[in-house]
Design an enzyme around this catalytic site. Structure first.
Site: not given
Ligand code: FAD
Length: 475
Positions: A270, A273, A301, A336, A354, A377
């Site tokens: 993650e 990602w 749209w 997420n 979007w 997105w």
């Molecule tokens: P954890 O599950 O604990 O993961 C650890 C770290 O991994 C996160 O803190 C983050 O830095 C990274 N990470 C995890 N999943 C993703 C992912 N899918 N994409 C990119 N990095 C990821 N994340 C943001 O940081 N900023 C945003 O503006 C953002 N917008 C999003 C919009 C949408 C529509 C979606 C579906 C996802 C988005 N995310 C975004 C990705 C993800 O949802 C969040 O990073 C995550 O929910 C953060 O929670 P956490 O720190 O507990 O993640």
């Protein structure tokens, strides 16, 4: 050691630990630590309200760690740095690299400008494990798909050990033209942030505490638990990572001593990602505004303002969607899985572009991040390079039943549904009148009727997608 001053320009690296620019500058002599609130070059990427809230407290925390010697400015960094250089004997300016397109072009221009005035500048990697240009395919083109990128990133990863916190010996300088933190006006004028305080502790200390808590309580069930929004299985490190209060190198160092497991590996994946999002934004700088798959340029749209407003306010009549949107509004965060479901609902069931959803998220999320938000997105909408297939349309009722079976998450954010039996929680419109009455709910009053019919809106979405595909073929 030099006799002039060395400027350390903080921006997305609001920490002392593992801060390469700061560590380098300390070795050069006297330091002028600065933060510039740049509202000059951002264009349409102005900082959202929730991010500004976070930034205020993160800067406050960094300033405390720097014994109140962080110098604040507001405006165009090029002008501010030029002015600093004209008033002080500046030996060098150092910063950690940032990767948003507007920052890259701004920083390149500033580097040129400094060079032409014989001022030394140097930038470092303080934010990612692998910088975007270091992971390429054999033909030197960038990866478009996450899995091969990830494999390569893991093989190639040569990131160094995190740097220790530097020691200051009375060598921090104050500039008498700097302003104070309050004059950056980052905090909201009306009081919508009251519940943020109980959820978050911005700053380096808060970041490390969050990581430690996660390693102790969350990591062991991360892989399975991360799908369930009521569970405490995620790290919530995203805002800390976004503002650079902790670096991915530091996180990897903490993980080094954790026994190998699927949970550990999934968490590292993650983190990649996030890296991949920065990578996509670097190689496709129009990611925030252009569909990466161009057949989506012909997507019909509907963009109904009333639907967008109801989605933003959490009044769609679909409880899981509404709980997610209210979580976002009250805490500045959304889980997420719920981000994916609410985004899919807006784009597919409500046929709303979007980019409207992405902008709302950028305004409301404390972790609002141009790279991760835009990439995610595009992924949900189906127009990204490595996107979910368009026909994957989440059903908010079945998702609720599957991932919030006992309704703990949904009822937390929708207290008006607290007395509704779980059998009807994700489809209140199916509940018999006496059950609704016993739960004190009148549909259309305490809780809205569904904004659209799920089956019909799904069919409309698929038809719209077919139309976009056909139109793009004949253009
Ligand atoms: P954890 O599950 O604990 O993961 C650890 C770290 O991994 C996160 O803190 C983050 O830095 C990274 N990470 C995890 N999943 C993703 C992912 N899918 N994409 C990119 N990095 C990821 N994340 C943001 O940081 N900023 C945003 O503006 C953002 N917008 C999003 C919009 C949408 C529509 C979606 C579906 C996802 C988005 N995310 C975004 C990705 C993800 O949802 C969040 O990073 C995550 O929910 C953060 O929670 P956490 O720190 O507990 O993640």
């Amino acid at each position: 050691m030099t006799t002039g001053i060395n400027i350390v320009w903080f921006e997305r690296d609001l920490r002392l630990d593992d801060n390469p620019a700061l560590s380098y500058a300390i070795g050069q002599g006297n330091i002028l630590p600065i933060y510039i609130f740049d509202d000059h070059n951002t264009g349409e990427h102005q900082l959202g309200g929730a991010s500004r809230w976070w930034l205020h407290f993160s800067l406050q925390s960094l300033n405390e760690s720097l014994s109140d010697k962080l110098n604040f400015y507001r405006g165009d960094p090029e002008q501010i740095l030029t002015d600093l250089c004209s008033r002080h004997q500046v030996d060098g300016i150092y910063w950690n690299r940032r990767y948003e397109p507007w920052q890259i072009s701004r920083d390149q221009k500033i580097k040129q400008q400094l060079l032409s005035h014989d001022i030394n500048s140097k930038s470092f990697n303080g934010s990612v494990l692998n910088e975007p240009w270091t992971i390429l395919k054999q033909d030197d083109s960038p990866y478009k798909i996450f899995t091969p990128y990830y494999r390569q990133a893991v093989i190639k990863s040569t990131h160094s050990q995190p740097l220790p916190q530097p020691k200051f010996a009375n060598n921090l300088i104050a500039d008498n033209k700097a302003v104070n933190l309050t004059s950056l006006s980052l905090l909201p004028k009306i009081n919508w942030d009251s519940s943020f305080y109980e959820h978050w502790t911005p700053g380096e200390i808060g970041a490390v505490k969050k990581l430690r808590e996660f390693l102790q309580n969350g990591l062991d069930h991360y892989q399975e638990g991360r799908d369930f929004p009521a569970k405490d299985s995620i790290s919530k490190l995203s805002p800390h990572l976004h503002f650079g209060e902790i670096s991915p190198r530091q996180i990897m160092e903490y993980l080094r001593v954790v026994p190998d497991s699927n949970n550990r590996e999934h968490f590292i994946r993650e983190l990649h990602w996030r890296e991949f999002s920065y990578y996509l934004l670097f190689h496709w700088p129009t990611l925030p505004q252009d569909n990466l798959k161009h057949n989506f340029d012909f997507f019909p749209w509907q963009n109904k303002p009333e639907w967008l407003t109801r989605w933003q306010q959490g009044k769609t009549g679909y409880p899981l969607i509404d709980a997610g949107m209210r979580e976002l509004w009250t805490t500045g965060f959304m889980h997420n899985r719920v981000r994916m479901i609410t985004a899919s609902f807006l784009v597919k069931n409500l046929l709303t572009d979007w980019r409207h959803g992405a902008n709302w998220f950028l305004d409301c999320l404390v972790d609002a991040d141009l790279a991760s938000n835009s990439a995610s997105w595009q992924w949900v909408a189906g127009c990204g390079t490595d996107a979910a297939p368009y026909f994957r349309i989440f059903n908010p009722t079945t998702q609720g039943i599957k991932f919030d079976r006992d309704g703990e998450y949904t009822k937390r954010f929708l207290p008006e549904l607290k007395d509704l039996p779980n059998k009807y929680l994700f489809q209140p419109w199916q509940a018999p009148a006496e059950i609704l009455a016993a739960a004190n709910i009148t549909l259309g009053e305490e809780y809205p009727r569904p904004i659209v019919d799920i089956k019909e809106s799904r069919e409309n979405a698929l038809a719209a997608y077919e139309m976009a595909k056909q139109t793009s073929l004949i253009q």
